[in-house]
Design a protein around this motif. Structure first.
Motif, PDB file in Angstrom:
ATOM      1  N   TYR A   7       1.670 125.637 -51.369  1.00  0.00           N
ATOM      2  CA  TYR A   7       3.008 126.199 -51.547  1.00  0.00           C
ATOM      3  C   TYR A   7       3.856 125.911 -50.301  1.00  0.00           C
ATOM      4  CZ  TYR A   7       6.750 129.662 -51.960  1.00  0.00           C
ATOM      5  OH  TYR A   7       7.980 130.273 -52.002  1.00  0.00           O
ATOM      6  N   VAL A   8       5.011 125.253 -50.509  1.00  0.00           N
ATOM      7  CA  VAL A   8       5.833 124.841 -49.357  1.00  0.00           C
ATOM      8  C   VAL A   8       7.071 125.717 -49.180  1.00  0.00           C
ATOM      9  CG1 VAL A   8       5.046 122.453 -49.404  1.00  0.00           C
ATOM     10  CG2 VAL A   8       7.064 123.090 -50.742  1.00  0.00           C
ATOM     11  N   GLY A   9       7.187 126.777 -49.972  1.00  0.00           N
ATOM     12  CA  GLY A   9       8.315 127.698 -49.802  1.00  0.00           C
ATOM     13  C   GLY A   9       9.488 127.353 -50.701  1.00  0.00           C
ATOM     14  N   PHE A  10      10.656 127.844 -50.298  1.00  0.00           N
ATOM     15  CA  PHE A  10      11.854 127.645 -51.114  1.00  0.00           C
ATOM     16  C   PHE A  10      12.348 126.202 -51.037  1.00  0.00           C
ATOM     17  CE2 PHE A  10      12.628 132.297 -49.989  1.00  0.00           C
ATOM     18  CZ  PHE A  10      12.166 132.763 -51.208  1.00  0.00           C
ATOM     19  N   VAL A  11      12.849 125.700 -52.152  1.00  0.00           N
ATOM     20  CA  VAL A  11      13.548 124.411 -52.172  1.00  0.00           C
ATOM     21  C   VAL A  11      14.910 124.640 -52.828  1.00  0.00           C
ATOM     22  CG1 VAL A  11      11.450 123.003 -52.229  1.00  0.00           C
ATOM     23  CG2 VAL A  11      12.491 123.733 -54.385  1.00  0.00           C
ATOM     24  N   ILE A  21       4.154 122.617 -53.893  1.00  0.00           N
ATOM     25  CA  ILE A  21       4.808 123.497 -54.870  1.00  0.00           C
ATOM     26  C   ILE A  21       5.999 124.160 -54.185  1.00  0.00           C
ATOM     27  CG2 ILE A  21       4.457 125.390 -56.517  1.00  0.00           C
ATOM     28  CD1 ILE A  21       2.287 123.314 -56.847  1.00  0.00           C
ATOM     29  N   GLY A  22       7.199 124.008 -54.740  1.00  0.00           N
ATOM     30  CA  GLY A  22       8.393 124.651 -54.188  1.00  0.00           C
ATOM     31  C   GLY A  22       8.984 125.636 -55.179  1.00  0.00           C
ATOM     32  N   LEU A  23       9.613 126.679 -54.652  1.00  0.00           N
ATOM     33  CA  LEU A  23      10.275 127.676 -55.506  1.00  0.00           C
ATOM     34  C   LEU A  23      11.784 127.496 -55.349  1.00  0.00           C
ATOM     35  CD1 LEU A  23      10.176 130.202 -57.315  1.00  0.00           C
ATOM     36  CD2 LEU A  23       9.880 131.584 -55.245  1.00  0.00           C
ATOM     37  N   LEU A  24      12.472 127.237 -56.454  1.00  0.00           N
ATOM     38  CA  LEU A  24      13.905 126.921 -56.408  1.00  0.00           C
ATOM     39  C   LEU A  24      14.713 128.151 -55.985  1.00  0.00           C
ATOM     40  CD1 LEU A  24      15.655 124.415 -56.993  1.00  0.00           C
ATOM     41  CD2 LEU A  24      15.953 125.236 -59.324  1.00  0.00           C
ATOM     42  N   ASN A  25      15.610 127.950 -55.013  1.00  0.00           N
ATOM     43  CA  ASN A  25      16.382 129.062 -54.468  1.00  0.00           C
ATOM     44  C   ASN A  25      17.700 128.528 -53.915  1.00  0.00           C
ATOM     45  OD1 ASN A  25      17.058 131.617 -53.546  1.00  0.00           O
ATOM     46  ND2 ASN A  25      15.375 131.792 -52.087  1.00  0.00           N
ATOM     47  N   VAL A  26      18.529 129.421 -53.402  1.00  0.00           N
ATOM     48  CA  VAL A  26      19.845 129.027 -52.893  1.00  0.00           C
ATOM     49  C   VAL A  26      19.798 128.598 -51.425  1.00  0.00           C
ATOM     50  CG1 VAL A  26      21.045 130.517 -54.539  1.00  0.00           C
ATOM     51  CG2 VAL A  26      20.454 131.411 -52.276  1.00  0.00           C
TER      52      VAL A  26
END
Lengths: 337, 337
Positions: free
Chosen positions: A208-212, A177-182
């Motif tokens: 959860y793998v962090g920001f993508v 699971i990634g959270l979309l970010n800059v």
């Protein structure tokens, strides 16, 4: 008894024709399905004369009102009591149909679905989940446009829902699971994604793998990409636009020289395979995730092929609802938080 | 005297090698340029031995500190007084160099540039402006990542800056300005884009065309696409990822059959043209718009070809600064609001 899908025949840029053409196409592949058609009965009847097979599988329900693309959700809820969209959703709530499909106004469709079908226990905001192509196959992107502004808690719930959908629908054992970010670094992003990332780290049994980042979507870095509905909708449509642009550039370049034309002839089958793999129409049909009933959203600009695909997504969800049982698992997981 | 560009040699995922390789590549095309190289002098010297031409055109300035990708902007500002990024920017502020290029941490780079080079009069937030490919040529997208959260007033100022940049740099006479949103209808979007759209309608002498969607970027619906830095950064990277994904799919499909391979051989030149047209590296080099000096941001993951392109963007801006005169025109337009 065969499955029944209710269609908002009046929803979408080219309704009602593409809705009925799409239903006809879907019927050619999946024969054991019936349709309830909601909309203007005269319009529908005149179009159905072209489709005798669809006609034999359908029942028409006349509606006097239409939710258009510039109807405000609040008006769709309070004012338009006899809209084709509302009544198509009600058919599912009343148990007459197994799933509903609409290509109409997204905001209104989600608002009506929430009121009519109800959210799953513990889910504050249902989300739109779409399959996106990656180098490995597919990932699930959510929210693709239901909630333009999201809290960190909303994003956390999207992660839980996406995790269940990836396990059940894509058959991924321990979905990332990634959270979309800059940026991928922990310091990146605004307060909401920062907070959401902390919350996601605390979800039990989730990978959860962090920001993508934006380019990680197609690169398949995560099985589930979580974001707010504004960013999700823009990036989904950006992907579609990029694919269309690249294909038109390829076509124009190939056609502009003799060797290019020859190459296209020789590699015709390869080009066809490529287009099949990347055609945005093949991914049409996004799931409203977090509701007690099955509602599928088609792209507003869908053609018949794309709309048929959205119907097939709905049929697949309805057919496998007992085994998929997304709702129950989501509710159980949300309870654990 | 030839133009001088200051380089943050330590910025970017593959610094310092790609920065110096990129400078060498840029020099091969534009010969009348000098470089000030900011970073660890021993590292730079050991790398420069490979590049005698670049070496003869460069001066090294030793810096003891580095802004990394996970440095917080506030630390870059207050703590790291001798960073290569800060000193490369200062070289422009002090008039020693005409432009600065960095592939380092975007947030830190913008924060340091604002403090050191100063914003144009009337501009609250400078923005990152990038050229994006469209069916017609290019459009300007801004903000591509400087301001993750924007007010309606910020977005209005971006529209003014984008308008001037499109007239001066793209030579478009009456550039169309679109505001990125989840739909084109007036009712669509959250409160900030709703308010921003009202403000943009009131800008004098601007060709505001209303809301545009993600797929409109590549379709070239507007010459300038305005959005907040979060959405802009995600969509820019989504475009890059889509292009890479589609090309790898094409390559893999062509290579998987004999006819595909043959087609590729026959159409070799066409494929090369297509790749040239769509290669994200060709668009590398985003302008920090709204500052009193010239600062160009390279993608952090840039290779030498891409970094060379960012340098060429900086050289072009510096060479034509008198005639382009973006700053003065932006200040005049902002005063009229």
């Amino acid at each position: 008894m065969s499955l029944c899908v209710s269609l908002d025949v009046m929803g979408g840029d080219q309704a009602p024709s593409i809705v009925l053409d799409g239903a006809e196409l879907a019927l050619q592949e999946v024969k054991d399905v019936r349709f309830h058609l909601y909309g203007d009965k005269n319009l529908i009847k005149s179009q159905l004369s072209k489709h005798p097979f669809l006609s034999s599988k359908s029942e028409i329900f006349h509606c006097t009102e239409v939710v258009t693309s510039d109807t405000k959700p609040v008006d769709a809820l309070r004012r338009l009591k006899d809209s084709s969209m509302r009544r198509a959703i009600e058919a599912v709530a009343e148990g007459k149909c197994d799933a509903v499909v609409s290509a109409g106004n997204t905001g209104a469709y989600m608002a009506l679905s929430k009121i009519t079908l109800k959210s799953l226990d513990g889910i504050d905001r249902p989300a739109i989940a779409a399959l996106l192509p990656t180098v490995h196959g597919y990932c699930i992107g959510l929210d693709m446009g239901a909630n333009l502004e999201c809290t960190a808690e909303n994003l956390m719930q999207f992660a839980v829902m996406g995790d269940v959908m990836a396990r059940r629908m894509l058959g991924v054992k321990n979905p990332t699971i990634g959270l979309l970010n800059v940026g991928t670094e922990e310091v990146k992003g605004h307060a909401i994604v920062q907070h959401a990332s902390q919350l996601m780290k605390e979800i039990p049994d989730i990978n959860y793998v962090g920001f993508v980042e934006g380019d990680d979507i197609n690169h398949g870095v995560a099985d589930v990409v979580v974001t707010d509905g504004f960013t999700g909708n823009v990036s989904l449509k950006t992907l579609e636009g990029a694919a269309q642009f690249i294909f038109s550039t390829i076509r124009n370049t190939m056609e502009s020289s003799i060797l290019g034309k020859l190459s296209y002839l020789v590699g015709h089958k390869s080009f066809k395979n490529i287009k099949n793999r990347l055609d945005p129409r093949k991914y049409n049909g996004a799931t409203f995730l977090g509701l007690k009933g099955i509602a599928v959203k088609s792209h507003g600009g869908a053609d018949a092929v794309a709309f048929a695909n959205a119907i097939k997504v709905a049929i697949n969800l309805a057919k496998n609802s007992d085994t998929l049982n997304l709702g129950q698992e989501i509710e159980e997981k949300i309870k654990e938080l």
